[in-house]
Design an enzyme around this catalytic site. Structure first.
Site, mmCIF file in Angstrom:
data_model
loop_
_atom_site.group_PDB
_atom_site.id
_atom_site.type_symbol
_atom_site.label_atom_id
_atom_site.label_comp_id
_atom_site.label_asym_id
_atom_site.label_seq_id
_atom_site.Cartn_x
_atom_site.Cartn_y
_atom_site.Cartn_z
ATOM 1 N N HIS A 36 0.829 -1.206 0.000
ATOM 2 C CA HIS A 36 0.000 0.000 0.000
ATOM 3 C C HIS A 36 0.871 1.267 0.000
ATOM 4 O O HIS A 36 0.751 2.130 -0.867
ATOM 5 C CB HIS A 36 -0.920 -0.013 1.225
ATOM 6 C CG HIS A 36 -1.815 1.174 1.328
ATOM 7 N ND1 HIS A 36 -3.133 1.156 0.949
ATOM 8 C CD2 HIS A 36 -1.582 2.445 1.775
ATOM 9 C CE1 HIS A 36 -3.671 2.353 1.144
ATOM 10 N NE2 HIS A 36 -2.747 3.157 1.651
ATOM 11 N N GLU A 37 1.763 1.341 0.972
ATOM 12 C CA GLU A 37 2.599 2.545 1.087
ATOM 13 C C GLU A 37 3.558 2.655 -0.090
ATOM 14 O O GLU A 37 3.905 3.752 -0.530
ATOM 15 C CB GLU A 37 3.346 2.568 2.416
ATOM 16 C CG GLU A 37 2.437 2.637 3.646
ATOM 17 C CD GLU A 37 1.436 3.788 3.614
ATOM 18 O OE1 GLU A 37 1.721 4.831 3.001
ATOM 19 O OE2 GLU A 37 0.342 3.620 4.195
ATOM 20 N N HIS B 297 1.756 4.396 -2.846
ATOM 21 C CA HIS B 297 1.832 5.860 -2.671
ATOM 22 C C HIS B 297 3.213 6.356 -3.112
ATOM 23 O O HIS B 297 3.345 7.395 -3.757
ATOM 24 C CB HIS B 297 1.648 6.240 -1.199
ATOM 25 C CG HIS B 297 0.228 6.228 -0.718
ATOM 26 N ND1 HIS B 297 -0.789 6.902 -1.350
ATOM 27 C CD2 HIS B 297 -0.349 5.642 0.374
ATOM 28 C CE1 HIS B 297 -1.935 6.727 -0.678
ATOM 29 N NE2 HIS B 297 -1.682 5.957 0.375
HETATM 30 ZN ZN LIG Z 1 -3.002 5.218 1.911
#
Ligand SMILES: [Zn+2]
Length: 682
Positions: A473-474, A477
């Site tokens: 997830h990170e 980003h």
């Molecule tokens: Zn997030």
């Protein structure tokens, strides 16, 4: 104080460490204060020069000058906030309390600068004749809108009223949060050993600690913190205690007396409606949604309404099954809200008996990092090369050079994976420097912070499935920051609307469970064998369990948030309006809203997610729909689609309207269908 700081030579503002990073070894904690003061003053002087320029406004002397101003401030800020989150101490913490209000005063003075706005407004009014490229036009429009939304176009009286409204809203928001906190702190249900039937050990010890903190050592406390309340209502065999806890939990903020939020909410809704009207919007939701992907309350409803219908159906079917279980267990009471979690857990144990600990040996941190990099290489052609021996803010933080397919350098990726006392909890992505092309341009320096448990020396760090997902997830980003390919700094990387920013991250999570990725990287720490497929399937099947309940409790809150804010006025009695709206929606009385109005912190403890609670689900719709595009081609790495994804989503930042970007990638706007399948609602 700032006289002694030379911004053109200080290691906080001029980065001359290895790889062009700041030289952290030369930065002392006491440096931040004076450098901040000097950098703020320098930025103020730049703004004054732009605003007071005697030449007619041009894109260069106004918009570009504004975007490029404050470089020293950007540099010192990005290092400071990195340290404040990832490696803090008492000095940094004390400074945080000092710097936050300074920064907010600084930026609000800029947005209230009338001369500056006059120049922006002049460009904006002439925008059609300026022959701007689409990105520049968008930046001009966004900048102008930002000023207008801060009240730049109001007359003196309007400005005064807006400032008063904002101030009042901010203090009401603080009071709202403190009231909820007080109700949560003041309520506890003290139990003894004999009352603990069904409770797992982790919960018993948390409850023992909570009781001791409240001066009742040796007993056990049910508190209203979600981390105790939820497992208690899931596991406690005592129906009477579950009911007591449930009633206290849903009444937080509505218990009369000084901590009651009823009037706070009423006043806030009134002020928000007035603010929207003052700024020329039909409702507060219209104001808040104006610069999002959804844009209008109607678009939000087009998403939430069909999900709500499906969730109600699923929850009704689930309830029948839970009622059967309750009857079998000998209960002859009417099935109630405080029974749901309890019987759902019994059903889960019956259907999906399954131990997460079996998976852990297959998820070695180093291999999951490799998997993240590998997926990025397959999709986008970029590669990662670790530079050992480069020390940044902490010895555990690592540096990677990110390279394009042709071998040229794209930027830097820094990662700091292990928990320690100097790091705040959670996981996040941020930038030491954003990438852009304007002026001399800059390459991105992006970092990820995690809080994984550090293994003993010589042992491999192992992750849970959730932790591996968080890493993906990170990293998603981070890719949004690293792949950015825009001209203007203000639309770089993750500078996109709230309901679009989680697309690159949530979408990336999907690649963790792609079979080819697991076969290559999910290898047992001792045997080196790949994860058995049966184990994975079991884990994936368990994920959709309980979706009816979860979707109803979430969506009810999102719909109430929208109902309050999409009206032109404010309801006289918000709590009655909440009840009436839920009745119209056919809310089941066996499920409570995830957040009822008097404790709905996302919406009332500040402005963060007001008219925006929907965006969690909106992002989920986007990521499910986006990944189904790959599934439809039968190739999770379909090169043509991956290129469209890179170009329109990961590289585009906020350079275009999110709707336009998404449509360019997908060929159409998303539908909630894929999300409902992923959640197990259809
Ligand atoms: Zn997030």
């Amino acid at each position: 104080m700032s006289k002694t700081v030379d911004l053109a030579a200080h290691p906080l503002t001029v980065w001359q460490g290895p790889l062009g990073l700041p030289d952290f070894s030369r930065i002392g904690d006491d440096d931040f204060g004076p450098v901040f003061d000097a950098a703020l003053a320098a930025h103020r002087a730049e703004i004054d020069a732009i605003a007071g320029n005697s030449e007619a406004p041009t894109i260069e002397n106004t918009l570009a000058a504004l975007e490029l101003a404050g470089e020293a401030l950007d540099h010192v800020s990005s290092i400071f906030w990195c340290r404040a989150g990832a490696h803090t101490n008492d000095t940094i913490q004390a400074m945080e309390r000092d710097i936050s209000p300074k920064m907010s005063r600084h930026f609000s003075a800029i947005s209230m600068n009338e001369e500056l706005f006059a120049r922006i407004d002049d460009l904006y009014q002439r925008r059609d004749s300026l022959k701007l490229d689409p990105e520049t036009l968008r930046v001009l429009e966004k900048t102008w809108k930002g000023f207008v939304r801060s009240g730049a176009k109001l007359d003196a009286e309007g400005k005064k009223r807006l400032a008063a409204i904002n101030e009042e809203l901010s203090s009401l928001g603080t009071r709202f949060g403190q009231n909820v906190l007080a109700d949560e702190r003041d309520w506890a249900l003290f139990l003894d050993e004999a009352d603990l039937a069904g409770l797992p050990d982790f919960l018993k010890s948390a409850m023992a600690e909570a009781a001791e903190m409240r001066g009742q050592k040796g007993r056990y406390a049910v508190t209203l913190s979600r981390s105790i309340y939820e497992p208690f209502s899931t596991f406690s065999e005592r129906r009477d205690l579950r009911e007591t806890a449930f009633r206290a939990f849903i009444m937080r903020g509505q218990n009369g007396g000084t901590t009651d939020n009823t009037d706070v909410v009423r006043d806030m809704l009134k002020l928000r409606a007035e603010k929207a009207k003052l700024l020329g919007y039909g409702s507060f939701a219209a104001l808040k949604l104006d610069d999002t992907m959804a844009k209008t309350p109607k678009a939000v409803h087009d998403l939430l309404d069909p999900v709500w219908e499906k969730a109600l159906e699923k929850a009704a079917a689930d309830q029948k099954e839970l009622e059967r279980l309750a009857t079998e267990a000998g209960s002859n009471e009417k099935f109630a809200a405080w029974d749901w979690r309890f019987y759902q857990e019994k059903l889960r144990a019956e259907k999906f008996a399954f131990d997460e600990a079996e998976l852990k040996p297959y998820l070695q941190l180093e291999r999951v990092i490799d998997a993240c990099f590998d997926v990025a290489t397959k999709l986008f052609g970029i590669t990662f090369e670790e530079k050992k021996g480069v020390t940044v803010w902490h010895p555990d933080a690592r540096a990677f050079v990110v390279k394009n397919a042709d071998g040229s350098e794209r930027g830097l990726f820094l990662a700091d994976y292990f928990a320690r006392p100097s790091k705040r909890s959670g996981a996040w992505m941020s930038a030491l420097r954003s990438g852009y092309k304007l002026g001399n341009g800059a390459t991105p320096v992006i970092y990820n912070i995690m809080n994984f448990a550090k293994p003993p020396a010589g042992e491999a760090a192992l992750l849970s499935v959730d932790e591996a997902k968080t890493l993906f997830h990170e990293f998603g980003h981070a890719l949004h920051g690293m792949l950015t390919d825009v001209t203007w700094p203000s639309v770089s990387g993750t500078s996109v609307s709230r309901d679009f920013v989680e697309l690159p991250s949530q979408l990336y999570e999907h690649w963790l469970t792609v079979p080819a990725v697991l076969e290559k990287h999910a290898l047992h720490v001792k045997t080196g064998k790949p994860m058995p497929k049966a184990l994975l399937d079991k884990m994936l099947a368990a994920r959709t369990f309980g979706a009816g309940f979860a979707t109803v409790e979430f969506t009810a809150s999102a719909l109430i948030d929208m109902a309050y804010h999409a009206r032109p006025d404010a309801p006289a009695e918000p709590l009655r309006y909440e009840a009436e709206t839920l009745e119209k929606l056919h809310m089941p009385d066996t499920i409570a809203m995830r957040h009822r109005t008097p404790h709905f912190g996302h919406v009332f403890a500040g402005d963060g997610y007001s008219a925006g609670y929907y965006s969690y689900m909106w992002s989920e719709v986007l990521d499910a729909d986006a990944f189904s595009a790959f599934e439809e081609t039968g190739d999770a790495f379909n090169p043509e689609l991956a290129e469209r994804l890179r170009k329109n989503i990961y590289a585009a930042g906020g350079s275009k309207d999110p709707e336009e970007l998404y449509t360019a990638f997908r060929g159409k706007m998303p539908s909630p269908e894929a999300m409902m399948v992923k959640r197990g609602l259809v």
